[in-house]
Design a protein around this motif. Structure first.
Motif, short mmCIF file in Angstrom:
data_model
loop_
_atom_site.label_atom_id
_atom_site.label_comp_id
_atom_site.label_asym_id
_atom_site.label_seq_id
_atom_site.Cartn_x
_atom_site.Cartn_y
_atom_site.Cartn_z
N ARG A 5 0.36 -0.93 -0.24
CA ARG A 5 -0.15 0.13 -0.01
C ARG A 5 0.91 1.62 0.16
N ALA A 6 0.61 2.10 -1.12
CA ALA A 6 1.75 3.18 -0.69
C ALA A 6 1.54 4.33 0.25
N PRO A 7 2.74 5.35 0.63
CA PRO A 7 1.90 6.12 2.00
C PRO A 7 1.44 7.49 1.40
N PRO A 8 0.83 7.69 2.81
CA PRO A 8 0.12 8.65 2.86
C PRO A 8 1.03 9.37 1.79
N ALA A 9 0.23 10.53 1.43
CA ALA A 9 0.64 11.39 0.55
C ALA A 9 1.59 12.39 1.68
N GLY A 10 2.65 12.79 1.34
CA GLY A 10 3.44 13.47 1.85
C GLY A 10 4.60 13.28 3.30
N PHE A 11 4.02 11.20 3.01
CA PHE A 11 4.69 10.86 3.92
C PHE A 11 5.51 9.85 3.27
N GLY A 12 7.04 9.98 3.60
CA GLY A 12 8.40 9.69 2.33
C GLY A 12 8.91 8.41 3.72
N GLU A 13 9.66 7.82 2.99
CA GLU A 13 10.88 6.81 3.61
C GLU A 13 11.62 7.12 4.88
N LEU A 14 11.92 8.68 4.92
CA LEU A 14 12.40 9.40 6.58
C LEU A 14 11.39 9.43 7.25
N GLU A 15 9.50 9.63 7.42
CA GLU A 15 8.70 9.36 8.28
C GLU A 15 8.67 7.91 8.66
N VAL A 16 8.83 7.15 7.67
CA VAL A 16 8.59 6.02 8.17
C VAL A 16 10.05 5.30 9.41
N LEU A 17 11.17 5.56 8.95
CA LEU A 17 11.92 5.30 9.92
C LEU A 17 11.62 5.94 11.17
N ALA A 18 10.96 7.47 10.64
CA ALA A 18 11.26 8.20 12.23
C ALA A 18 9.19 7.66 13.03
N VAL A 19 8.88 7.14 12.67
CA VAL A 19 7.73 5.59 13.23
C VAL A 19 8.35 4.76 13.93
N GLY A 20 9.02 4.22 12.88
CA GLY A 20 9.71 2.66 13.12
C GLY A 20 10.48 3.31 14.54
N THR A 21 11.63 4.12 14.33
CA THR A 21 12.51 4.87 16.37
C THR A 21 11.32 4.96 17.20
N VAL A 22 10.55 5.81 17.04
CA VAL A 22 9.69 6.00 18.52
C VAL A 22 8.76 4.70 18.75
N LEU A 23 8.30 3.52 17.23
CA LEU A 23 7.38 2.12 17.98
C LEU A 23 8.64 1.57 18.96
N LEU A 24 10.68 1.54 18.45
CA LEU A 24 11.06 0.86 19.19
C LEU A 24 11.53 1.48 19.97
N MET A 25 11.20 2.51 20.65
CA MET A 25 11.27 2.96 21.97
C MET A 25 10.42 3.04 22.76
N GLU A 26 8.76 3.04 22.30
CA GLU A 26 7.97 2.07 23.42
C GLU A 26 7.65 1.19 23.35
N ALA A 27 7.93 0.29 22.39
CA ALA A 27 7.71 -0.79 22.81
C ALA A 27 9.18 -0.84 23.66
N LEU A 28 10.43 -0.98 23.19
CA LEU A 28 11.60 -1.83 24.89
C LEU A 28 11.29 -1.42 26.07
N SER A 29 10.17 0.13 25.81
CA SER A 29 10.65 0.80 27.57
C SER A 29 9.16 -0.30 28.28
N GLY A 30 8.20 -0.47 26.67
CA GLY A 30 7.43 -1.12 27.63
C GLY A 30 7.15 -2.49 28.04
N ILE A 31 8.49 -3.08 27.36
CA ILE A 31 8.51 -4.64 27.72
C ILE A 31 9.74 -4.53 29.09
N SER A 32 10.68 -3.95 28.52
CA SER A 32 10.71 -3.51 30.08
C SER A 32 10.20 -3.12 31.85
N LEU A 33 9.44 -1.89 31.55
CA LEU A 33 8.34 -1.72 32.78
C LEU A 33 8.04 -3.01 33.21
#
Length: 263
Positions: A5-33
């Motif tokens: 599925r094509a990303p939403p308009a104005g949502f490029g690969e850099l934004e995908v990387l940012a989303v992945g990074t935020v999700l990773l931080m949230e996942a690791l903190s949630g699993i740890s706590l």
């Protein structure tokens, strides 16, 4: 179910990387706590009480949410960092994997919401009736939370509702873009039983607690919002309580005593 599925308009690969990074931080903190909560319950016999069983259930649900976010984070980072030259740069686990991912995330999210309501009711029972929660009440309550959540999460697999890729294409959830009668009926029914009812139980329980404690001169007003974020739940229901503090302290004391004996 489309494979990509094509990303939403104005949502490029850099934004995908940012989303992945935020999700990773949230996942690791949630699993740890939440892992600290689970570890404390398992390692400390004194903490294995019916009330803490409800907290354990919530921690397990939030750990499941964090694991779901971890899969989404890895998918996002794979798309941006490891597979930038491959044409198929979206969800790497196929349509069946998408349905499994959607079911697991939705089931644990519902278990977290209902688990928060169960904790609110358990606290009302303790503070307003002055009786400890019994095992024969806590265990069926936990079973109901998980069986109910699994039931509602399985309905889209059977045709009522639908799991699909999120707009970014790196994880799967309910397809909220559908506007047909099938999905609308599922959405409104699910919202009533799994959001409005738990919210009503949570607010009512804490309101009765507030009235009871204010009359007794010991006013303690907990938060009234049904929390679904794993990290916030871990802080509010475990790290700020005696469960993790006592569990961690006893484990550290046991290790220190063992080291002293060996020396």
């Amino acid at each position: 179910m489309a494979a990509t599925r094509a990303p939403p308009a104005g949502f490029g690969e850099l934004e995908v990387l940012a989303v992945g990074t935020v999700l990773l931080m949230e996942a690791l903190s949630g699993i740890s706590l939440n892992g600290l909560t689970i570890f404390s319950f398992c390692k400390t016999p004194d903490l294995r009480t019916p009330s803490n069983l409800l907290v354990l259930s919530l921690a397990l649900a939030d750990t499941g949410i964090s694991l779901n976010a971890l899969v989404a984070a890895v998918s996002s980072l794979l798309r941006r960092v490891i597979l930038p030259i491959v044409s198929h740069r979206s969800w790497p686990h196929g349509s069946e994997g998408c349905r499994v991912h959607g079911f697991q995330g939705f089931a644990t999210a519902l278990a977290s919401i209902c688990g928060s309501a169960a904790i609110a009711w358990g606290r009302y029972h303790h503070y307003c009736t002055r009786r400890q929660l019994a095992w024969d009440t806590a265990i069926p309550l936990v079973l109901f939370v998980w069986l109910s959540s699994a039931f509602w999460a399985s309905l889209p697999l059977m045709g009522w509702g639908h799991y699909d890729y999120e707009p970014v294409g790196t994880c799967c959830t309910l397809d909220y873009s559908r506007g047909d009668r099938n999905f609308i009926s599922f959405l409104f029914t699910m919202v009533f039983f799994n959001f409005l009812v738990p919210l009503f139980i949570t607010q009512t329980s804490y309101r009765f607690m507030e009235q009871k404690l204010s009359r007794s001169g010991h006013l303690q007003v907990p938060a009234l919002i049904a929390k679904t974020m794993p990290t916030i739940n871990a802080i509010n229901y475990a790290l700020r309580s005696e469960m993790v503090c006592r569990g961690t302290w006893q484990c550290r004391s046991a290790q220190k005593s063992k080291q002293d004996r060996t020396q």
